[in-house]
Design a protein around this motif. Structure first.
Motif, PDB file in Angstrom:
ATOM      1  N   ILE A 251      -1.539  -8.316 -48.982  1.00  0.00           N
ATOM      2  CA  ILE A 251      -0.970  -8.366 -47.639  1.00  0.00           C
ATOM      3  C   ILE A 251      -1.872  -7.625 -46.654  1.00  0.00           C
ATOM      4  N   LEU A 252      -2.422  -6.492 -47.082  1.00  0.00           N
ATOM      5  CA  LEU A 252      -3.328  -5.742 -46.210  1.00  0.00           C
ATOM      6  C   LEU A 252      -4.573  -6.549 -45.869  1.00  0.00           C
ATOM      7  N   GLU A 253      -5.064  -7.340 -46.819  1.00  0.00           N
ATOM      8  CA  GLU A 253      -6.213  -8.207 -46.537  1.00  0.00           C
ATOM      9  C   GLU A 253      -5.856  -9.207 -45.446  1.00  0.00           C
TER      10      GLU A 253
ATOM     11  N   GLU B  27      -5.839 -10.502 -39.227  1.00  0.00           N
ATOM     12  CA  GLU B  27      -5.122 -10.540 -37.954  1.00  0.00           C
ATOM     13  C   GLU B  27      -5.606  -9.433 -37.020  1.00  0.00           C
ATOM     14  N   GLU B  28      -5.960  -8.318 -37.594  1.00  0.00           N
ATOM     15  CA  GLU B  28      -6.480  -7.206 -36.810  1.00  0.00           C
ATOM     16  C   GLU B  28      -7.759  -7.624 -36.077  1.00  0.00           C
ATOM     17  N   ALA B  29      -8.589  -8.392 -36.763  1.00  0.00           N
ATOM     18  CA  ALA B  29      -9.826  -8.870 -36.152  1.00  0.00           C
ATOM     19  C   ALA B  29      -9.561  -9.813 -34.984  1.00  0.00           C
TER      20      ALA B  29
ATOM     21  N   CYS C  71      -1.095  -0.089 -37.131  1.00  0.00           N
ATOM     22  CA  CYS C  71      -0.991   1.346 -37.378  1.00  0.00           C
ATOM     23  C   CYS C  71      -0.345   1.540 -38.759  1.00  0.00           C
ATOM     24  N   ASN C  72      -1.132   2.038 -39.726  1.00  0.00           N
ATOM     25  CA  ASN C  72      -2.548   2.337 -39.627  1.00  0.00           C
ATOM     26  C   ASN C  72      -3.365   1.049 -39.526  1.00  0.00           C
ATOM     27  N   ARG C  73      -4.604   1.165 -39.085  1.00  0.00           N
ATOM     28  CA  ARG C  73      -5.461  -0.004 -39.077  1.00  0.00           C
ATOM     29  C   ARG C  73      -5.614  -0.503 -40.506  1.00  0.00           C
TER      30      ARG C  73
END
Length: 283
Positions: free
Chosen positions: A80-82, A87-89, A95-97
């Motif tokens: 999920i973090l991947e 999406e962050e990009a 938060c956290n990044r």
């Protein structure tokens, strides 16, 4: 007002709510937890909080995301973090990044980053198999950890004395083998939320003695914030032990539970609300 959305809900595209907070949690928050308190404080400030539980379907439920919201996440899998990093990009504020959270799960890379930035950490090496760990531990006091830090906190860690490690492989490699730091028997846990740092003293190895709140002195605060600068983490915990040569960072964890830390909920809410564009969450 709090809107709770989970994997059972449906939607037709991103909603819009500037200044809102979107919570992505590995499990539904229990009453009295840091996420529960964060929700209460942010909603008391007149902002909406939306909850998603992406673990259920192993996807983000992106169609229900709130356009303009800050994405606050805790307890999510590496997979999920991947997805969050992608999406962050694209411009979503996490938060956290997500990149910082993934770094914290890669123990060898995390320690290398901290060491390169001047944060005191134990000497360590990465080994592929258990027999190599056994050979490296002969005559030394070491701590062997799974290189993959995505397993539960405190799991897949073995302490080896001068007589070596267990014969049987306790868990799969690769392994991070660290020098076991000689210290004063206390684990100084530092908890950071934005620009605020709390401290908790815990006997180590664990005893029946209670944990004790303490005000971290300047040198420990600087170490805690240096960890944040080196990793990009904003809400995190740092385990520090006091060696004969000074403080040493032995662990970093992302978005801890802040148990026993009075004022943590206020600090976390304040930081999240700043990210959401409102400096005062009415704490």
């Amino acid at each position: 007002m709090t809107h709770k959305l989970d994997g059972d809900c449906t939607g037709g595209g991103c909603l819009t709510a500037n200044g809102a907070v979107m919570l992505l949690a590995g499990k539904r928050p229990r009453p009295g937890t840091i996420i529960d308190e964060l929700t209460a404080r942010v909603t008391a400030a007149g902002r909406s909080v939306y909850l998603e539980l992406p673990h259920r379907a192993q996807n983000l439920g992106k169609e229900r995301w709130i356009e303009g919201a800050v994405i606050v996440h805790r307890g999510l899998s590496r997979a999920i973090l991947e997805q969050l990093r992608e999406e962050e990009a694209k411009g979503w504020r996490m938060c956290n990044r997500a990149a910082a959270s993934l770094l914290a799960l890669d123990r060898p890379e995390l320690m290398a980053r901290l060491r390169a930035d001047g944060v005191p950490v134990p000497h360590s090496q990465v080994l592929a198999d258990w027999s190599s760990c056994q050979a490296a531990s002969e005559g030394r006091n070491v701590v062997v950890k799974a290189a993959d830090g995505s397993v539960g906190r405190g799991e897949r860690i073995v302490f080896g004395g001068g007589s070596g490690l267990p014969i049987d492989q306790p868990f799969e490699g690769p392994y991070l083998v660290e020098e076991r730091v000689t210290h004063d028997g206390m684990d100084r846990k530092l908890y950071v939320a934005g620009d605020t740092c709390f401290g908790l003293l815990k006997p180590w190895p664990r005893t029946q003695e209670p944990d004790v709140r303490f005000d971290p002195p300047t040198d420990l605060r600087e170490i805690a914030f240096d960890v944040g600068l080196a990793t990009g983490l904003e809400i995190f915990g740092v385990d520090v032990v006091m060696s004969p040569g000074g403080p040493v960072v032995v662990d970093v964890n992302v978005f801890p539970g802040f148990r026993g830390i009075e004022g943590a909920g206020e600090a976390v809410a304040r930081h999240v609300m700043r990210l959401a564009g409102r400096p005062d969450p009415g704490c």
